[in-house]
Design an enzyme around this catalytic site. Structure first.
Site, PDB file in Angstrom:
ATOM      1  N   ARG A  46       0.911  -1.239   0.054  1.00 46.75           N
ATOM      2  CA  ARG A  46       0.030  -0.127   0.115  1.00 46.75           C
ATOM      3  C   ARG A  46       0.855   1.070  -0.054  1.00 46.75           C
ATOM      4  NH1 ARG A  46      -1.646   1.650   4.799  1.00 46.75           N
ATOM      5  NH2 ARG A  46      -2.473  -0.332   5.355  1.00 46.75           N
ATOM      6  N   TYR A  98     -15.864  17.449 -14.994  1.00 44.69           N
ATOM      7  CA  TYR A  98     -16.492  15.973 -14.880  1.00 44.69           C
ATOM      8  C   TYR A  98     -17.475  15.827 -13.986  1.00 44.69           C
ATOM      9  CZ  TYR A  98     -16.078  10.852 -15.139  1.00 44.69           C
ATOM     10  OH  TYR A  98     -16.585   9.575 -14.977  1.00 44.69           O
ATOM     11  N   ASP A 170      -7.078  19.114 -13.758  1.00 47.27           N
ATOM     12  CA  ASP A 170      -7.291  17.776 -14.333  1.00 47.27           C
ATOM     13  C   ASP A 170      -6.960  17.864 -15.848  1.00 47.27           C
ATOM     14  OD1 ASP A 170      -8.555  15.443 -15.517  1.00 47.27           O
ATOM     15  OD2 ASP A 170     -10.377  15.726 -14.227  1.00 47.27           O
ATOM     16  N   LYS A 195      -8.326   6.692 -19.399  1.00 49.72           N
ATOM     17  CA  LYS A 195      -8.776   7.217 -20.754  1.00 49.72           C
ATOM     18  C   LYS A 195      -7.582   7.313 -21.832  1.00 49.72           C
ATOM     19  CE  LYS A 195     -12.376   8.096 -18.315  1.00 49.72           C
ATOM     20  NZ  LYS A 195     -12.559   9.356 -17.879  1.00 49.72           N
TER      21      LYS A 195
HETATM   22  C1  LIG Z   1     -13.367   9.797 -16.483  1.00 54.48           C
HETATM   23  C2  LIG Z   1     -12.683  11.221 -15.987  1.00 54.48           C
HETATM   24  C3  LIG Z   1     -12.465  11.251 -14.497  1.00 54.48           C
HETATM   25  C4  LIG Z   1     -12.671  10.320 -13.507  1.00 54.48           C
HETATM   26  O1  LIG Z   1     -11.819   9.085 -13.705  1.00 54.48           O
HETATM   27  P1  LIG Z   1     -12.302   7.363 -13.347  1.00 54.48           P
HETATM   28  O2  LIG Z   1     -10.912   6.821 -13.918  1.00 54.48           O
HETATM   29  O3  LIG Z   1     -13.327   7.048 -14.288  1.00 54.48           O
HETATM   30  O4  LIG Z   1     -12.324   7.299 -12.071  1.00 54.48           O
HETATM   31  C5  LIG Z   1     -12.054  12.524 -13.904  1.00 54.48           C
HETATM   32  N1  LIG Z   1     -11.774  13.596 -14.894  1.00 54.48           N
HETATM   33  C6  LIG Z   1     -12.096  13.443 -16.088  1.00 54.48           C
HETATM   34  C7  LIG Z   1     -11.798  14.712 -16.912  1.00 54.48           C
HETATM   35  C8  LIG Z   1     -12.477  12.239 -16.643  1.00 54.48           C
HETATM   36  O5  LIG Z   1     -12.809  12.209 -18.068  1.00 54.48           O
END
Ligand SMILES: *Cc1c(COP(=O)(O)O)cnc(C)c1O
Length: 378
Positions: A46, A98, A170, A195
């Site tokens: 962890r 998001y 982000d 993504k």
């Molecule tokens: C998908 C996404 C998230 C969340 O990520 P997960 O891996 O689905 O938990 C956060 N920010 C953006 C811009 C996203 O497209």
């Protein structure tokens, strides 16, 4: 080292002991200690794991930061970063952040006494007006989802510095291949690595890169305390994906440009949101801070009914949430990714029922155009 080379040679490459060119999967939870408290850098997985560490070093290098951290999902990464703040702190967020982030902030984190404001950060005046005495951070997404709005990273980071605030970005949509917010003055960069970084729709993961030792200690403390870590196998899969990020992003870039040109000629398509269009409000700002536009495009086709019909007839555009994969994906934000946002708030944001979002993948662009056209004219 240039970005494409960093993808292959950044972080920790291979295994010195055996010469293996791929980092081994250390599928292990604990490590033998030479004496009490004497260990070779790893105690318990962890806290730290060599495969995860190799990934963390790689994303650190790609974003040009001080340290990287890998979490079990993008939301786990965002949660951990928000948990470095305390009760009574106020954070300013991009309004069309998001959907999952909006839900986390409005329904979970604020229960613990963190305060939040949501403003259109594409206009710096809104960010400035939202600052309060207890504001500690600004959290921006650029380009945003699904309207691809652009926030000026250099301007916001200057404002953050002036008020001694932490600037969090982000960077999921732009990817570290096209945009590096730390270079523009951000303190913390987040990714849903699910993504583009993973890129193959086969792993859920989140990454954090920080720009200082202080932030590295704070984020690692929360990571180790709350435990939302990424496992060794998923860490390895993610590194495997990241190696081809450059070639994928270049190909996605040319496919997307061609697709937007094709959309612009269709009478059924009312408005196109894509930062690569000169008519896009944030085009110049985006060009200043990023070197590509990535594969996200949204457009309005008039009604939820038309959108539903289109989506049920595509063959190569897979009807699915998520984005950034090898396969092209299509979705209706109002009914899918942004369904967790109340309807009147969606209307305020401009996310209409007829808004369709595509994530362009690596198929032959001619097949994508043909597929889209046949589905649209069913
Ligand atoms: C998908 C996404 C998230 C969340 O990520 P997960 O891996 O689905 O938990 C956060 N920010 C953006 C811009 C996203 O497209």
């Amino acid at each position: 080292m240039r970005q494409k080379t960093k993808l292959i040679h950044g972080g920790i490459t291979g295994d010195e002991k055996t010469g293996a060119v791929s980092v081994p999967i250390y599928q292990v939870s604990t490590y033998k200690q030479q004496g009490v408290g004497e260990h070779s850098g790893y105690e318990y997985s962890r806290t730290g794991n060599p495969t995860r560490f190799a990934l963390e070093e790689l994303i650190k290098d790609l974003e040009g930061g001080y340290a990287g951290f890998a979490f079990g999902s993008g939301m786990a990464a965002i949660t951990a970063v928000l948990m470095t703040f305390k009760q009574g702190d106020h954070i300013v967020f991009t309004d069309d952040v998001y959907g999952g982030t909006y839900r986390l902030v409005s329904q979970v984190i604020t229960r613990f006494g963190l305060e939040a404001s949501f403003v259109d950060t594409s206009d710096i005046a809104n960010v400035e007006a939202a600052l309060q005495d207890n504001t500690q951070a600004i959290f921006a997404e650029t380009p945003t989802n699904p309207l691809l709005k652009i926030t000026d990273l250099a301007k916001v980071s200057a404002l953050a510095k002036q008020h001694d605030l932490t600037f969090i970005v982000d960077n999921t949509f732009a990817t570290p291949y096209w945009q590096n917010p730390i270079e523009q003055g951000a303190d913390i960069v987040l990714h849903s690595a699910t993504k583009y970084l993973g890129g193959h729709s086969d792993v859920v993961a989140g990454l954090v890169v920080v720009n200082s030792q202080k932030w590295a200690e704070d984020v690692h403390f929360v990571l180790n305390s709350s435990g939302g870590i990424l496992g060794p196998h998923d860490s390895w899969l993610l590194m495997r994906g990241i190696k081809t990020l450059g070639v994928r992003m270049e190909e996605i870039e040319s496919n997307t440009k061609a697709f937007v040109e094709f959309l612009a000629d269709l009478p059924e398509v009312e408005k196109i949101y894509y930062p690569g269009l000169e008519s896009h409000k944030g085009h110049d700002v985006h060009n200043k801070q990023a070197s590509g536009y990535a594969g996200m495009v949204s457009f309005d086709i008039g009604s939820g009914e038309k959108a539903g019909k289109l989506l049920s007839h595509t063959r190569y555009f897979t009807l699915a949430e998520s984005l950034g994969a090898v396969e092209s994906l299509i979705s209706v934000p109002a009914k899918m990714t942004h369904a967790s946002i109340p309807a009147d708030r969606r209307r305020e944001l401009g996310i209409s029922d007829g808004l369709v979002r595509v994530s362009i993948g690596l198929e032959d662009i001619e097949d994508l155009k043909e597929d889209f056209l046949q589905a649209l004219r069913q």
